[in-house]
Design an enzyme around this catalytic site. Structure first.
Site, PDB file in Angstrom:
ATOM      1  N   GLU A   1      -2.402  -9.034   3.318  1.00  0.00           N
ATOM      2  CA  GLU A   1      -2.739  -9.528   4.661  1.00  0.00           C
ATOM      3  C   GLU A   1      -4.237  -9.427   4.963  1.00  0.00           C
ATOM      4  O   GLU A   1      -4.717 -10.001   5.937  1.00  0.00           O
ATOM      5  CB  GLU A   1      -1.921  -8.781   5.729  1.00  0.00           C
ATOM      6  CG  GLU A   1      -2.387  -7.387   6.079  1.00  0.00           C
ATOM      7  CD  GLU A   1      -2.027  -6.285   5.098  1.00  0.00           C
ATOM      8  OE1 GLU A   1      -2.288  -5.118   5.415  1.00  0.00           O
ATOM      9  OE2 GLU A   1      -1.482  -6.580   4.013  1.00  0.00           O
TER      10      GLU A   1
ATOM     11  N   CYS B   1       0.837  -1.205   0.000  1.00  0.00           N
ATOM     12  CA  CYS B   1       0.000   0.000   0.000  1.00  0.00           C
ATOM     13  C   CYS B   1       0.879   1.264   0.000  1.00  0.00           C
ATOM     14  O   CYS B   1       1.613   1.507  -0.949  1.00  0.00           O
ATOM     15  CB  CYS B   1      -0.997  -0.041   1.158  1.00  0.00           C
ATOM     16  SG  CYS B   1      -2.324   1.175   0.987  1.00  0.00           S
TER      17      CYS B   1
ATOM     18  N   HIS C   1      -3.775  -4.923  -0.065  1.00  0.00           N
ATOM     19  CA  HIS C   1      -3.306  -5.475   1.206  1.00  0.00           C
ATOM     20  C   HIS C   1      -3.378  -7.002   1.150  1.00  0.00           C
ATOM     21  O   HIS C   1      -4.458  -7.556   1.375  1.00  0.00           O
ATOM     22  CB  HIS C   1      -4.166  -4.956   2.368  1.00  0.00           C
ATOM     23  CG  HIS C   1      -3.923  -3.531   2.698  1.00  0.00           C
ATOM     24  ND1 HIS C   1      -2.924  -3.138   3.564  1.00  0.00           N
ATOM     25  CD2 HIS C   1      -4.519  -2.401   2.271  1.00  0.00           C
ATOM     26  CE1 HIS C   1      -2.933  -1.808   3.664  1.00  0.00           C
ATOM     27  NE2 HIS C   1      -3.886  -1.344   2.885  1.00  0.00           N
TER      28      HIS C   1
END
Length: 193
Positions: free
Chosen positions: A177, A77, A175
């Site tokens: 994650e 990001c 992202h």
């Protein structure tokens, strides 16, 4: 394997650490130049505002260190955006790893862009086993335009870079994650580089 998540005061650090743990690895949070240089893999996270994040990097000397790293480095990001030449956010000079300037979406669309989007035109070992049109999660108001270092695209207002690569440096606007099984697979691919 020594995995270091650069801890320079940006958000999303704990969620990345937990995602790495779910894959069966241990990551450490550090802003130590020695530890970062000695790592097998480095993750450069980012949630926040570009100019203040860059000031934090400069204050710790990490702005000079990150571009010299030789091991695989993954910017996420804002981390990816700071690896570009410049960003319109705060008129900030970046690290110059990716030869592209980060721009703001126009006022014709709602910003930030928040939510799930599909990635396409995948061309990197980062995306081994990932299908075109897989869904990833994004939260951002600025984007890297398409360029020669683009390794995945997505679309909001127009096509832009969902991911970039230059030599051992990788960046994802999304992202991983927070991108469910697709994101976990991308993180695992990075750890296996």
């Amino acid at each position: 394997m020594k995995i270091v998540i650069i801890n320079y005061g940006a958000g999303n650090i704990q969620s990345i650490k937990f995602a790495i743990q779910r894959l069966g690895y241990t990551a450490i949070l550090s802003n130590s130049i020695d530890e970062i240089q000695a790592a097998d893999k480095v993750i450069f996270p980012g949630v926040g505002e570009a100019s203040s994040a860059m000031h934090k990097l400069q204050n710790s000397g990490l702005d000079a260190v990150i571009p010299t790293l030789k091991q695989p480095v993954l910017g996420i990001c804002l981390g990816m955006q700071l690896m570009c030449n410049t960003t319109e956010e705060g008129h900030t000079k970046g690290l110059g790893i990716f030869n592209v300037d980060v721009l703001k979406f126009s006022d014709k669309v709602k910003v930030p862009q928040i939510g799930w989007n599909q990635i396409d035109k995948l061309k990197s070992e980062l995306f081994t086993g990932i299908s075109n049109e897989a869904y990833i999660y994004l939260v951002h108001s600025f984007y890297a335009p398409l360029c020669k270092e683009t390794i995945a695209t997505t679309n909001y207002e127009h096509a832009y870079s969902a991911a970039l690569q230059s030599n051992n440096f990788y960046g994802t606007q999304f992202h991983p994650e927070k991108s469910s099984l697709v994101g976990e697979a991308i993180l695992k691919n990075f750890l296996l580089l």
